[in-house]
Design an enzyme around this catalytic site. Structure first.
Site, short mmCIF file in Angstrom:
data_model
loop_
_atom_site.label_atom_id
_atom_site.label_comp_id
_atom_site.label_asym_id
_atom_site.label_seq_id
_atom_site.Cartn_x
_atom_site.Cartn_y
_atom_site.Cartn_z
CE LYS A 219 -3.08 3.13 0.34
NZ LYS A 219 -3.72 3.57 -0.80
CB ALA A 224 5.87 5.49 -2.66
CB CYS A 275 -3.00 9.09 1.30
SG CYS A 275 -4.45 8.72 2.20
#
Ligand code: NAD
Ligand code: UGA
Length: 459
Positions: A219, A224, A275
């Site tokens: 995740k 990334a 996020c």
């Protein structure tokens, strides 16, 4: 009606709400309850004015709420009655102590684990839905099994990959569902149980399983990689502006290589959202924790380029508008971190409004869904800021427009009319490259896209 399973979700946010609503929608045989410590949020979920804006969500809530989907603040009862518990609480970046500014703040997650342990009376599968550092499942297991409580827990990792604005589409038709478990007989059995829930609507070949650590790490790495693509294209946008190359043409040429792919290569004012930054910093922190300085430095660069891109956008406005913004009225078209959401968490708009205020500009903000959040974000900022829903009214009397969010409506406005109402010379900074630049130039605007030659009327 007797339900086949009782499913609980702790955390009624952007992820918990839509994700569990989709399970309730696709699986009428299960009873789904979503709980939260925030009673206002639960009241909103139980009203016609849902706490989040997400295309398609209203319809699903209307169909399922009261049938097999329930929102409540009674967390203890929810835990007692459930067979499966999704934990979808927030895991923001830590703001204090060791790892401040980088590590994940796990206090909400830990409270939930302790609450589950205290109230559980029957065996349960605990599903990590929140994004967590790799190895968190081990801590979860230790907390859950640290008392005399005889109840058996199996911890699974099932990270969520939905994007805001397209959450319902993503949940209905996901690229993949990832489920990680311990590789023990009990772990594999729990994993299969969760596979069967998703198999109600997701093709089996898209439900992938792995060991629990791979799942947790995947995740962070997915986010990334996505953010890295944006920082890559944004870094090249700066070079394009110096060399008369056009970032859209470069992105097309690069993206047509099937090994690279053409998605997520839109240059922008910078990525936002709750996020990307938090998850990359978490990854950086983990690498440092394990002594991998070079790896940490590599990923930190993705965040640094993003900060650079936002600052570059403001400095470009400043130098273009004769090196002073003091007293100038600048209209921000869009404040949400992306189109089709009212969410403004980590939105580039927050940074840009703050920097414009430092330059003593007057800021006018327009956005179809995010004005309420924008007001909360900028509360206390010492500046002249106004919030105006209608973009025509918002831009009247302004010296410049800066497009920060790629809402479709901004591409379709009558820019001739807008030009007439603005202070001359007029500037437009298209931080999303969604406008017809030639046409704007012909109308009379001085046009500054991202990663493309500027078009000005100055000799
Ligand atoms: P959010 O802040 O919108 O929702 C979290 C909710 O959890 C809040 O309503 C909060 O009140 C509640 N909560 C906190 N502690 C609680 C407790 N002890 N008991 C009950 N409720 C509690 O956050 P979100 O955007 O839904 O994100 C949740 C997790 O999902 C995060 O780890 C995030 O990284 C991850 N994630 C988010 C997205 C996204 O698009 N927002 C996508 C994928 C993954
Ligand atoms: C992102 C991921 O796409 C999801 O898979 C993930 O589940 C989620 O984060 C999460 O973990 O929270 P989200 O942040 O909702 O989803 O939205 P994105 O579409 O990824 O956009 C993120 C930011 O990047 C936005 O500010 C967007 O405008 C920007 N962006 C995106 C670009 O600047 N260029 C692009 O080409 C794409």
């Amino acid at each position: 009606m007797a339900f086949e399973k009782n499913i609980l979700c702790i955390g009624a946010g952007y992820v918990g709400g839509p994700t569990l609503a989709m399970i309730a929608h696709k699986c009428p045989q299960y009873r789904v309850t979503i709980v939260d410590i925030n009673p206002i949020r639960i009241d909103q979920w139980n009203s016609d004015d849902l706490p989040i804006y997400e295309p398609g969500l209203d319809e699903i809530i209307k169909e399922t709420r009261g049938r097999n989907l329930f929102f409540s603040t009674d967390i203890e009862k929810g835990i007692k009655e459930s067979d499966i518990i999704f934990v979808s609480v927030n895991t923001p970046t830590k703001t204090f102590g060791a790892g401040a500014g980088m590590a994940a703040d796990l206090q909400y997650w830990e409270k939930t684990a302790r609450q589950i342990r205290k109230n559980a009376e029957s065996p349960k599968i605990i599903v990590e839905k929140s994004t967590l550092p790799v190895k968190t499942a081990l801590a979860m297991h230790r907390i859950l099994t640290s008392t005399e409580n005889e109840v058996r827990f199996e911890v699974l990792s099932n990270p969520e990959f939905l994007a805001e604005g397209t959450a319902i589409k993503d949940l209905e038709n996901p690229d993949r569902v990832l489920i990680g478990s311990m590789e023990t007989p009990e772990g594999l059995k729990a994993r299969n149980e969760l596979v069967e829930i998703y198999a109600n609507w997701v093709p089996r070949e898209r439900i992938i399983t792995s060991n629990i650590w791979s799942s947790e790490l995947s995740k962070l790495v997915s986010n990334a990689f996505l953010a890295q693509r944006i920082s890559s294209i944004n870094s090249i946008s700066a070079l394009c502006e110096k060399t008369d190359a056009d970032i859209t043409e470069v992105a097309r040429a690069v993206g047509m290589d099937s090994r690279v792919g053409n998605k997520f290569l839109n240059a922008s004012v910078g990525f936002g959202g709750s996020c990307f930054k938090k998850d990359i910093l978490n990854l950086v922190y983990l690498c440092q924790y394990y002594g991998l300085e070079e790896v940490a430095e590599y990923w930190r660069g993705v965040v640094s380029i993003n900060e650079y891109q936002k600052e570059r956008f403001v400095l470009n406005m400043l130098s273009t508008m004769f090196n002073t913004l003091a007293g100038k009225r600048i209209c921000l078209f869009g404040f949400a971190f992306k189109a089709n959401t009212g969410d403004t968490r980590e939105s580039p708009g927050i940074f840009i409004a703050g920097r414009l205020a430092e330059e003593k500009a007057e800021v006018v903000i327009t956005d179809p869904e995010a004005l309420k959040n924008a007001m909360a974000d900028l509360d206390g900022l010492e500046a002249k800021i106004s919030y105006v829903k209608d973009p025509y009214e918002a831009s009247t009397g302004c010296d410049a427009i800066a497009v920060l969010t790629e809402w479709d409506i901004y591409a379709d406005l009558d820019y001739g009319k807008i030009y007439e109402s603005m202070t001359k010379p007029c500037f437009i900074f298209d931080g999303r490259n969604i406008l017809d630049h030639e046409r704007l130039f012909d109308i009379g605007f001085n046009v500054f896209p991202i990663g493309k030659p500027a078009m000005t009327h100055f000799s």
